[in-house]
Design a protein around this motif. Structure first.
Motif, PDB file in Angstrom:
ATOM      1  N   GLY A  87     -43.826  36.705  72.187  1.00 18.26           N
ATOM      2  CA  GLY A  87     -44.441  35.608  71.449  1.00 18.26           C
ATOM      3  C   GLY A  87     -45.771  35.146  71.991  1.00 18.26           C
ATOM      4  O   GLY A  87     -46.424  34.299  71.379  1.00 18.26           O
ATOM      5  N   LEU A  88     -46.213  35.665  73.138  1.00 14.08           N
ATOM      6  CA  LEU A  88     -47.497  35.277  73.714  1.00 14.08           C
ATOM      7  C   LEU A  88     -48.571  36.224  73.201  1.00 14.08           C
ATOM      8  O   LEU A  88     -48.556  37.421  73.491  1.00 14.08           O
ATOM      9  N   ALA A  89     -49.538  35.686  72.435  1.00  8.06           N
ATOM     10  CA  ALA A  89     -50.575  36.525  71.830  1.00  8.06           C
ATOM     11  C   ALA A  89     -51.739  36.764  72.768  1.00  8.06           C
ATOM     12  O   ALA A  89     -52.246  37.885  72.866  1.00  8.06           O
ATOM     13  N   SER A  90     -52.191  35.732  73.482  1.00  4.11           N
ATOM     14  CA  SER A  90     -53.342  35.873  74.383  1.00  4.11           C
ATOM     15  C   SER A  90     -53.337  34.713  75.364  1.00  4.11           C
ATOM     16  O   SER A  90     -52.730  33.659  75.116  1.00  4.11           O
ATOM     17  N   ILE A  91     -54.046  34.922  76.481  1.00  6.66           N
ATOM     18  CA  ILE A  91     -54.130  33.884  77.509  1.00  6.66           C
ATOM     19  C   ILE A  91     -55.481  34.024  78.215  1.00  6.66           C
ATOM     20  O   ILE A  91     -56.005  35.135  78.369  1.00  6.66           O
ATOM     21  N   ALA A  92     -56.049  32.880  78.600  1.00  6.65           N
ATOM     22  CA  ALA A  92     -57.360  32.872  79.246  1.00  6.65           C
ATOM     23  C   ALA A  92     -57.330  31.910  80.427  1.00  6.65           C
ATOM     24  O   ALA A  92     -57.426  30.697  80.232  1.00  6.65           O
ATOM     25  N   PRO A  93     -57.202  32.421  81.657  1.00  8.04           N
ATOM     26  CA  PRO A  93     -57.297  31.541  82.829  1.00  8.04           C
ATOM     27  C   PRO A  93     -58.747  31.075  83.016  1.00  8.04           C
ATOM     28  O   PRO A  93     -59.689  31.797  82.674  1.00  8.04           O
ATOM     29  N   PHE A  94     -58.922  29.892  83.583  1.00  8.25           N
ATOM     30  CA  PHE A  94     -60.279  29.421  83.830  1.00  8.25           C
ATOM     31  C   PHE A  94     -60.296  28.394  84.958  1.00  8.25           C
ATOM     32  O   PHE A  94     -59.265  27.790  85.305  1.00  8.25           O
ATOM     33  N   MET A  95     -61.482  28.231  85.539  1.00 10.04           N
ATOM     34  CA  MET A  95     -61.733  27.223  86.571  1.00 10.04           C
ATOM     35  C   MET A  95     -62.629  26.148  85.980  1.00 10.04           C
ATOM     36  O   MET A  95     -63.424  26.409  85.082  1.00 10.04           O
ATOM     37  N   LEU A  96     -62.508  24.953  86.527  1.00  7.38           N
ATOM     38  CA  LEU A  96     -63.240  23.812  85.979  1.00  7.38           C
ATOM     39  C   LEU A  96     -63.882  23.030  87.109  1.00  7.38           C
ATOM     40  O   LEU A  96     -63.246  22.732  88.125  1.00  7.38           O
ATOM     41  N   SER A  97     -65.144  22.718  86.921  1.00  2.00           N
ATOM     42  CA  SER A  97     -65.875  21.915  87.902  1.00  2.00           C
ATOM     43  C   SER A  97     -67.073  21.287  87.186  1.00  2.00           C
ATOM     44  O   SER A  97     -67.104  21.231  85.951  1.00  2.00           O
ATOM     45  N   GLY A  98     -68.022  20.825  87.932  1.00  2.00           N
ATOM     46  CA  GLY A  98     -69.196  20.219  87.331  1.00  2.00           C
ATOM     47  C   GLY A  98     -70.309  20.062  88.339  1.00  2.00           C
ATOM     48  O   GLY A  98     -70.095  20.162  89.559  1.00  2.00           O
ATOM     49  N   GLY A  99     -71.510  19.850  87.827  1.00  2.00           N
ATOM     50  CA  GLY A  99     -72.643  19.691  88.713  1.00  2.00           C
ATOM     51  C   GLY A  99     -73.946  19.732  87.944  1.00  2.00           C
ATOM     52  O   GLY A  99     -73.968  19.851  86.714  1.00  2.00           O
ATOM     53  N   PRO A 100     -75.077  19.674  88.644  1.00  2.00           N
ATOM     54  CA  PRO A 100     -76.373  19.667  87.974  1.00  2.00           C
ATOM     55  C   PRO A 100     -76.838  21.075  87.615  1.00  2.00           C
ATOM     56  O   PRO A 100     -76.569  22.040  88.324  1.00  2.00           O
ATOM     57  N   ALA A 213     -56.957  26.890  88.388  1.00  2.00           N
ATOM     58  CA  ALA A 213     -55.770  26.073  88.156  1.00  2.00           C
ATOM     59  C   ALA A 213     -55.420  25.932  86.684  1.00  2.00           C
ATOM     60  O   ALA A 213     -54.379  25.359  86.360  1.00  2.00           O
ATOM     61  N   TRP A 214     -56.263  26.415  85.787  1.00  2.00           N
ATOM     62  CA  TRP A 214     -56.047  26.193  84.363  1.00  2.00           C
ATOM     63  C   TRP A 214     -55.919  27.511  83.604  1.00  2.00           C
ATOM     64  O   TRP A 214     -56.436  28.529  84.033  1.00  2.00           O
ATOM     65  N   ALA A 215     -55.255  27.421  82.477  1.00  2.00           N
ATOM     66  CA  ALA A 215     -55.195  28.558  81.547  1.00  2.00           C
ATOM     67  C   ALA A 215     -54.859  28.014  80.172  1.00  2.00           C
ATOM     68  O   ALA A 215     -54.073  27.061  80.039  1.00  2.00           O
ATOM     69  N   VAL A 216     -55.478  28.587  79.174  1.00  2.00           N
ATOM     70  CA  VAL A 216     -55.168  28.233  77.798  1.00  2.00           C
ATOM     71  C   VAL A 216     -54.613  29.480  77.128  1.00  2.00           C
ATOM     72  O   VAL A 216     -55.123  30.582  77.327  1.00  2.00           O
ATOM     73  N   ALA A 217     -53.535  29.308  76.385  1.00  2.00           N
ATOM     74  CA  ALA A 217     -52.845  30.452  75.780  1.00  2.00           C
ATOM     75  C   ALA A 217     -52.546  30.151  74.324  1.00  2.00           C
ATOM     76  O   ALA A 217     -52.572  28.999  73.884  1.00  2.00           O
ATOM     77  N   ARG A 218     -52.249  31.213  73.587  1.00  2.00           N
ATOM     78  CA  ARG A 218     -51.921  31.065  72.173  1.00  2.00           C
ATOM     79  C   ARG A 218     -50.698  31.924  71.867  1.00  2.00           C
ATOM     80  O   ARG A 218     -50.603  33.074  72.313  1.00  2.00           O
ATOM     81  N   SER A 219     -49.780  31.349  71.113  1.00  2.00           N
ATOM     82  CA  SER A 219     -48.581  32.090  70.739  1.00  2.00           C
ATOM     83  C   SER A 219     -48.797  32.787  69.407  1.00  2.00           C
ATOM     84  O   SER A 219     -49.721  32.477  68.657  1.00  2.00           O
ATOM     85  N   THR A 220     -47.941  33.729  69.101  1.00  2.00           N
ATOM     86  CA  THR A 220     -48.009  34.429  67.820  1.00  2.00           C
ATOM     87  C   THR A 220     -47.544  33.489  66.708  1.00  2.00           C
ATOM     88  O   THR A 220     -46.820  32.513  66.964  1.00  2.00           O
ATOM     89  N   PRO A 221     -47.947  33.735  65.445  1.00  2.00           N
ATOM     90  CA  PRO A 221     -47.615  32.813  64.356  1.00  2.00           C
ATOM     91  C   PRO A 221     -46.118  32.584  64.170  1.00  2.00           C
ATOM     92  O   PRO A 221     -45.699  31.483  63.803  1.00  2.00           O
ATOM     93  N   GLU A 222     -45.307  33.609  64.408  1.00  2.00           N
ATOM     94  CA  GLU A 222     -43.874  33.462  64.152  1.00  2.00           C
ATOM     95  C   GLU A 222     -43.110  32.890  65.343  1.00  2.00           C
ATOM     96  O   GLU A 222     -41.923  32.557  65.224  1.00  2.00           O
ATOM     97  N   ALA A 223     -43.756  32.738  66.482  1.00  2.00           N
ATOM     98  CA  ALA A 223     -43.070  32.291  67.691  1.00  2.00           C
ATOM     99  C   ALA A 223     -43.079  30.766  67.796  1.00  2.00           C
ATOM    100  O   ALA A 223     -43.944  30.088  67.226  1.00  2.00           O
ATOM    101  N   ASP A 224     -42.127  30.243  68.544  1.00  2.00           N
ATOM    102  CA  ASP A 224     -42.071  28.814  68.845  1.00  2.00           C
ATOM    103  C   ASP A 224     -42.927  28.556  70.087  1.00  2.00           C
ATOM    104  O   ASP A 224     -42.607  29.055  71.164  1.00  2.00           O
ATOM    105  N   PRO A 225     -44.025  27.798  69.963  1.00  2.00           N
ATOM    106  CA  PRO A 225     -44.908  27.600  71.119  1.00  2.00           C
ATOM    107  C   PRO A 225     -44.206  27.000  72.327  1.00  2.00           C
ATOM    108  O   PRO A 225     -44.498  27.373  73.476  1.00  2.00           O
ATOM    109  N   GLU A 226     -43.287  26.091  72.107  1.00  2.00           N
ATOM    110  CA  GLU A 226     -42.600  25.474  73.238  1.00  2.00           C
ATOM    111  C   GLU A 226     -41.705  26.483  73.959  1.00  2.00           C
ATOM    112  O   GLU A 226     -41.618  26.477  75.199  1.00  2.00           O
ATOM    113  N   ALA A 227     -41.037  27.341  73.200  1.00  2.00           N
ATOM    114  CA  ALA A 227     -40.219  28.388  73.828  1.00  2.00           C
ATOM    115  C   ALA A 227     -41.095  29.377  74.583  1.00  2.00           C
ATOM    116  O   ALA A 227     -40.744  29.829  75.692  1.00  2.00           O
TER     117      ALA A 227
END
Length: 390
Positions: A87-100, A213-227
């Motif tokens: 049910g997991l279609a894709s996932i993208a780990p990422f880092m987050l910070s900030g500055g000039p 520390a972060w990742a955003v993922a997307r489930s397949t249309p027929e899958a339950d995202p919480e599961a």
């Protein structure tokens, strides 16, 4: 009879213009407050729904935490989840910070986001100019920027575009893409309109605390995202040792926000109802004064054969006319107030179709309710006592 009662009620109200105007203002403000509050609640709900529609409800947000702060997701294991977790279609780990950052003599503070090439597909962001990062750009000094950052760094004589150079500390990056404007999403911890996106290896160079520390993922249309989220957590937790992994789904967040929005609308409606009740009290007070001033008129009506119902109908008609006119002006006031809020907040204006009949109907009901007591007092006057009134 109805026409005669209306004409007589309007004539009596015009005879006491000042008192009628005060009662009219009270009803108008009360009805306007109810309509404005309910419409503002509808505007806020629509804005929240637009944000989720832009990114989808099949999105998942992962965050790793440790006892000392942000945790560290294992990059290889996280990317390998696609194909391993049903049910997991894709996932993208990422880092987050900030500055000039600086370019063309312009310096701004912005958000740094170091991600893999799958971020664009997962977050559904589009590139207005150039292209997004690819897997071949991991060690190249390339960057993709948000449209707001591009505008902030541009000058009237030099616009930031693909091929422009941006300096971050002692590193210089070449802009290879500018994103399209997008709505801020509750599922992304950064506003993609004002962001500098680089590859993860480059992010480790420019970020003082480079925690994946972060990742955003997307489930397949027929899958339950919480599961799917539970399965992802179960797969990653054994390799994360003492760290904690939290998974948040867009559907769960949307359900919680919907509940909060309903409570928010009820609270706003309660505030408007209080204003409407105060307007009704004003109507009652003004009509009680009118009863005292018109005691002799009431006595004459009773003496020549008017029934108690005739007297009650007279005063109730006056209350209904005040409430109807106040409700009509209140609709205009409430819609104008909600429209001003939408313009000030930058949100699209949405007219709540239930707010107008509800606000107008409640205003008329309130006027009749608070006008009933003075009408009863007037109908129960003793004709002899009333005729003796000077």
């Amino acid at each position: 009879m109805i026409k005669q009662a209306l004409l007589e009620a309007i004539g009596n109200l015009l005879a006491a213009r000042q008192r009628s105007a005060l009662a009219l203002i009270g009803i108008m403000v009360g009805a306007g407050a109810v309509i404005a509050m309910l419409t503002v609640g509808a505007i806020a709900r629509e804005q929240t729904a637009r944000q989720f529609r832009a990114m989808g409800t099949d999105i998942l947000l992962l965050r790793a935490d440790s006892d000392t702060g942000l945790g560290q997701l294992p990059l290889a294991e996280t990317e390998a989840l696609v194909g391993q977790v049903p049910g997991l279609a894709s996932i993208a780990p990422f880092m987050l910070s900030g500055g000039p950052v600086s370019a063309e003599g312009q310096a701004r503070s912005t958000t740094f986001l170091a991600a893999t090439e799958t971020l664009a597909a997962v977050s559904r962001v589009r590139v207005a100019e150039g292209r997004f990062l690819s897997r071949h750009d991991r060690f190249e000094p390339f960057a993709v920027i948000g449209p707001q950052l591009a505008e902030n760094l541009s000058t009237p004589y030099s616009r930031i575009r693909t091929g422009s150079s941006i300096r971050v500390g002692r590193y210089v990056f070449t802009v290879i893409g500018v994103l399209e404007p997008s709505l801020p999403s509750p599922m992304m911890p950064a506003d993609l309109n004002d962001v500098l996106i680089v590859s993860i290896p480059n992010g480790r160079r420019i970020m003082s605390q480079a925690s994946l520390a972060w990742a955003v993922a997307r489930s397949t249309p027929e899958a339950d995202p919480e599961a799917v989220g539970r399965a992802v957590a179960a797969s990653l937790q054994p390799v994360m040792r003492e760290q904690r992994l939290s998974v948040q789904s867009a559907r769960a967040l949307l359900a919680g926000l919907a509940s909060q929005m309903r409570l928010f609308t009820l609270l706003l409606g309660a505030v408007g109802a209080i204003a409407l009740v105060l307007g009704g009290v004003g109507v009652m007070n003004i009509m009680l004064v009118s009863v005292q001033e018109r005691r002799r008129e009431i006595g004459v009506r009773l003496a020549i054969g008017a029934t108690r119902w005739n007297i009650q109908s007279l005063f109730l008609t006056e209350a209904a006319v005040l409430s109807f006119i106040g409700g009509a002006f209140g609709i205009l006031l409430g819609v104008a107030g909600a429209w001003g809020f939408a313009q000030f907040s930058g949100w699209p204006f949405v007219l709540s179709m239930s707010a107008i009949p509800l606000g107008a109907g409640v205003s008329i009901a309130t006027g009749l309710f608070f006008g009933f007591y003075p009408a009863v007092i007037a109908s129960r006057l003793d004709p002899i006592v009333a005729l003796r009134t000077e």
